[in-house]
Design a protein around this motif. Sequence first.
Motif, PDB file in Angstrom:
ATOM      1  N   SER A 116      46.301  75.948  34.562  1.00  0.00           N
ATOM      2  CA  SER A 116      47.010  75.909  35.845  1.00  0.00           C
ATOM      3  C   SER A 116      47.872  77.152  35.990  1.00  0.00           C
ATOM      4  O   SER A 116      48.371  77.701  35.001  1.00  0.00           O
ATOM      5  N   ALA A 117      48.039  77.591  37.230  1.00  0.00           N
ATOM      6  CA  ALA A 117      48.875  78.761  37.486  1.00  0.00           C
ATOM      7  C   ALA A 117      50.310  78.481  37.066  1.00  0.00           C
ATOM      8  O   ALA A 117      51.021  79.364  36.586  1.00  0.00           O
ATOM      9  N   ALA A 118      50.736  77.213  37.213  1.00  0.00           N
ATOM     10  CA  ALA A 118      52.111  76.852  36.859  1.00  0.00           C
ATOM     11  C   ALA A 118      52.385  77.041  35.376  1.00  0.00           C
ATOM     12  O   ALA A 118      53.515  77.287  34.961  1.00  0.00           O
ATOM     13  N   SER A 119      51.325  76.933  34.557  1.00  0.00           N
ATOM     14  CA  SER A 119      51.512  77.043  33.113  1.00  0.00           C
ATOM     15  C   SER A 119      51.941  78.438  32.692  1.00  0.00           C
ATOM     16  O   SER A 119      52.446  78.635  31.589  1.00  0.00           O
ATOM     17  N   PHE A 120      51.730  79.427  33.582  1.00  0.00           N
ATOM     18  CA  PHE A 120      52.123  80.791  33.262  1.00  0.00           C
ATOM     19  C   PHE A 120      53.594  81.047  33.618  1.00  0.00           C
ATOM     20  O   PHE A 120      54.144  82.076  33.257  1.00  0.00           O
ATOM     21  N   GLY A 121      54.195  80.106  34.366  1.00  0.00           N
ATOM     22  CA  GLY A 121      55.616  80.217  34.671  1.00  0.00           C
ATOM     23  C   GLY A 121      55.980  81.405  35.546  1.00  0.00           C
ATOM     24  O   GLY A 121      57.086  81.930  35.476  1.00  0.00           O
ATOM     25  N   GLY A 122      55.079  81.858  36.411  1.00  0.00           N
ATOM     26  CA  GLY A 122      55.379  82.973  37.287  1.00  0.00           C
ATOM     27  C   GLY A 122      55.226  84.308  36.591  1.00  0.00           C
ATOM     28  O   GLY A 122      54.917  84.379  35.416  1.00  0.00           O
ATOM     29  N   ARG A 123      55.451  85.369  37.330  1.00  0.00           N
ATOM     30  CA  ARG A 123      55.299  86.706  36.756  1.00  0.00           C
ATOM     31  C   ARG A 123      56.539  87.067  35.936  1.00  0.00           C
ATOM     32  O   ARG A 123      57.663  86.892  36.373  1.00  0.00           O
ATOM     33  N   SER A 124      56.299  87.613  34.782  1.00  0.00           N
ATOM     34  CA  SER A 124      57.404  87.995  33.912  1.00  0.00           C
ATOM     35  C   SER A 124      57.963  89.337  34.342  1.00  0.00           C
ATOM     36  O   SER A 124      57.320  90.121  35.056  1.00  0.00           O
ATOM     37  N   ALA A 125      59.197  89.618  33.886  1.00  0.00           N
ATOM     38  CA  ALA A 125      59.819  90.906  34.197  1.00  0.00           C
ATOM     39  C   ALA A 125      58.984  92.039  33.616  1.00  0.00           C
ATOM     40  O   ALA A 125      58.925  93.141  34.186  1.00  0.00           O
ATOM     41  N   GLU A 126      58.318  91.741  32.501  1.00  0.00           N
ATOM     42  CA  GLU A 126      57.506  92.767  31.847  1.00  0.00           C
ATOM     43  C   GLU A 126      56.361  93.226  32.734  1.00  0.00           C
ATOM     44  O   GLU A 126      55.919  94.374  32.663  1.00  0.00           O
ATOM     45  N   SER A 127      55.850  92.310  33.587  1.00  0.00           N
ATOM     46  CA  SER A 127      54.712  92.675  34.438  1.00  0.00           C
ATOM     47  C   SER A 127      55.077  93.752  35.453  1.00  0.00           C
ATOM     48  O   SER A 127      54.201  94.413  36.005  1.00  0.00           O
ATOM     49  N   TYR A 128      56.391  93.927  35.697  1.00  0.00           N
ATOM     50  CA  TYR A 128      56.826  94.955  36.639  1.00  0.00           C
ATOM     51  C   TYR A 128      57.042  96.306  35.944  1.00  0.00           C
ATOM     52  O   TYR A 128      57.483  97.269  36.564  1.00  0.00           O
ATOM     53  N   ASN A 129      56.721  96.348  34.657  1.00  0.00           N
ATOM     54  CA  ASN A 129      56.798  97.606  33.911  1.00  0.00           C
ATOM     55  C   ASN A 129      55.423  98.109  33.500  1.00  0.00           C
ATOM     56  O   ASN A 129      55.308  99.182  32.911  1.00  0.00           O
ATOM     57  N   LYS A 130      54.401  97.323  33.811  1.00  0.00           N
ATOM     58  CA  LYS A 130      53.034  97.698  33.439  1.00  0.00           C
ATOM     59  C   LYS A 130      52.245  98.097  34.684  1.00  0.00           C
ATOM     60  O   LYS A 130      52.403  97.482  35.744  1.00  0.00           O
ATOM     61  N   PRO A 131      51.405  99.116  34.591  1.00  0.00           N
ATOM     62  CA  PRO A 131      50.622  99.535  35.756  1.00  0.00           C
ATOM     63  C   PRO A 131      49.624  98.471  36.186  1.00  0.00           C
ATOM     64  O   PRO A 131      49.139  97.684  35.371  1.00  0.00           O
ATOM     65  N   ALA A 132      49.345  98.435  37.481  1.00  0.00           N
ATOM     66  CA  ALA A 132      48.364  97.490  38.025  1.00  0.00           C
ATOM     67  C   ALA A 132      47.019  97.681  37.332  1.00  0.00           C
ATOM     68  O   ALA A 132      46.652  98.798  36.946  1.00  0.00           O
ATOM     69  N   THR A 133      46.289  96.612  37.196  1.00  0.00           N
ATOM     70  CA  THR A 133      44.995  96.661  36.511  1.00  0.00           C
ATOM     71  C   THR A 133      43.884  97.058  37.476  1.00  0.00           C
ATOM     72  O   THR A 133      44.057  97.026  38.704  1.00  0.00           O
ATOM     73  N   GLN A 134      42.748  97.414  36.907  1.00  0.00           N
ATOM     74  CA  GLN A 134      41.555  97.733  37.693  1.00  0.00           C
ATOM     75  C   GLN A 134      41.166  96.544  38.571  1.00  0.00           C
ATOM     76  O   GLN A 134      40.815  96.708  39.739  1.00  0.00           O
ATOM     77  N   LYS A 135      41.244  95.355  38.005  1.00  0.00           N
ATOM     78  CA  LYS A 135      40.879  94.151  38.745  1.00  0.00           C
ATOM     79  C   LYS A 135      41.815  93.927  39.922  1.00  0.00           C
ATOM     80  O   LYS A 135      41.379  93.567  41.028  1.00  0.00           O
ATOM     81  N   GLN A 136      43.109  94.139  39.711  1.00  0.00           N
ATOM     82  CA  GLN A 136      44.074  93.974  40.800  1.00  0.00           C
ATOM     83  C   GLN A 136      43.834  94.996  41.904  1.00  0.00           C
ATOM     84  O   GLN A 136      43.884  94.662  43.096  1.00  0.00           O
ATOM     85  N   ALA A 137      43.575  96.229  41.509  1.00  0.00           N
ATOM     86  CA  ALA A 137      43.335  97.281  42.493  1.00  0.00           C
ATOM     87  C   ALA A 137      42.119  96.960  43.348  1.00  0.00           C
ATOM     88  O   ALA A 137      42.136  97.109  44.584  1.00  0.00           O
ATOM     89  N   ARG A 138      41.063  96.500  42.719  1.00  0.00           N
ATOM     90  CA  ARG A 138      39.851  96.159  43.458  1.00  0.00           C
ATOM     91  C   ARG A 138      40.102  94.986  44.414  1.00  0.00           C
ATOM     92  O   ARG A 138      39.671  94.992  45.563  1.00  0.00           O
ATOM     93  N   ALA A 139      40.831  93.976  43.927  1.00  0.00           N
ATOM     94  CA  ALA A 139      41.115  92.801  44.752  1.00  0.00           C
ATOM     95  C   ALA A 139      41.980  93.172  45.954  1.00  0.00           C
ATOM     96  O   ALA A 139      41.767  92.651  47.062  1.00  0.00           O
ATOM     97  N   LEU A 140      42.942  94.056  45.756  1.00  0.00           N
ATOM     98  CA  LEU A 140      43.799  94.484  46.863  1.00  0.00           C
ATOM     99  C   LEU A 140      42.991  95.184  47.949  1.00  0.00           C
ATOM    100  O   LEU A 140      43.159  94.927  49.152  1.00  0.00           O
ATOM    101  N   ILE A 141      42.128  96.081  47.539  1.00  0.00           N
ATOM    102  CA  ILE A 141      41.299  96.812  48.508  1.00  0.00           C
ATOM    103  C   ILE A 141      40.378  95.856  49.259  1.00  0.00           C
ATOM    104  O   ILE A 141      40.215  95.947  50.482  1.00  0.00           O
ATOM    105  N   GLU A 142      39.769  94.910  48.526  1.00  0.00           N
ATOM    106  CA  GLU A 142      38.875  93.941  49.162  1.00  0.00           C
ATOM    107  C   GLU A 142      39.632  93.022  50.123  1.00  0.00           C
ATOM    108  O   GLU A 142      39.065  92.532  51.098  1.00  0.00           O
ATOM    109  N   ALA A 143      40.938  92.807  49.855  1.00  0.00           N
ATOM    110  CA  ALA A 143      41.752  91.950  50.715  1.00  0.00           C
ATOM    111  C   ALA A 143      42.294  92.697  51.930  1.00  0.00           C
ATOM    112  O   ALA A 143      42.963  92.116  52.782  1.00  0.00           O
ATOM    113  N   GLY A 144      42.005  94.014  52.017  1.00  0.00           N
ATOM    114  CA  GLY A 144      42.428  94.795  53.182  1.00  0.00           C
ATOM    115  C   GLY A 144      43.761  95.489  53.024  1.00  0.00           C
ATOM    116  O   GLY A 144      44.411  95.842  54.014  1.00  0.00           O
TER     117      GLY A 144
END
Length: 227
Positions: A116-144
């Motif tokens: 479940s998404a809830a099991s991850f407890g939201g985005r951690s502060a650390e995620s704002y220090n790491k560059p976006a992934t290839q998968k995220q970049a592709r999904a963003l472009i596909e989402a417009g």
Amino acid sequence: MKQVLKLDVVGILPFERQMKLLQLSPDRRRRLVSRVTKKVIKDSNKRVRNQVDLQGNRYQDRHRKRTHDRRKMLSRLVKELKVIQADSNSATAGFNSPVAGRIAADQQYGKRTTVSAASFGGRSAESYNKPATQKQARALIEAGFKLRINGKGRKSPSMKYIKEHYTQGQAGTALKRLRAWAGVATKTSWSTVLPARSFLGATAAEIQQYIEQIYDDMEQEMKRGIR
């Protein structure tokens, strides 16, 4: 995980060999059973090296390529296999570590897990220090996803630009908003399936073959005075 290997002296061997086996002392029968179990463990190592299951079929390919090499993981795991217990009638092959046993059982029998998404407890502060992934970049472009260009309208950025200028947390938040605006429901849970990759065990015919072979070896050792 435990795999119990039972030596059934009634039925698994020809009558004459059964009688000879029953004449062995309990200690010698225990050694025979232990050596049979070690042979099963050796075969398990060989299966992992050859990537084949108990039926001789190639392991099913994973649906997604993983950065963690499961072949190496299973190879390391099978090296921890050992004879846990042996007496004059049966033996147990397994792992001393409960964690290793659980992982081995998942590999042997396969496993379906619901996350479940809830099991991850939201985005951690650390995620704002790491560059976006290839998968995220592709999904963003596909989402417009588009960038505002100095009052000259908007344009779609490249995947390289997104990875260089957005963090994982920022990309995740932007993607969630884009999907919400588009009326796309956010996935709250998903299932993952780990295909079975059996490696530990043996058929009745193989066990019989091992018993007879090792019994003959022990007879030769006894004749040579080896205890």
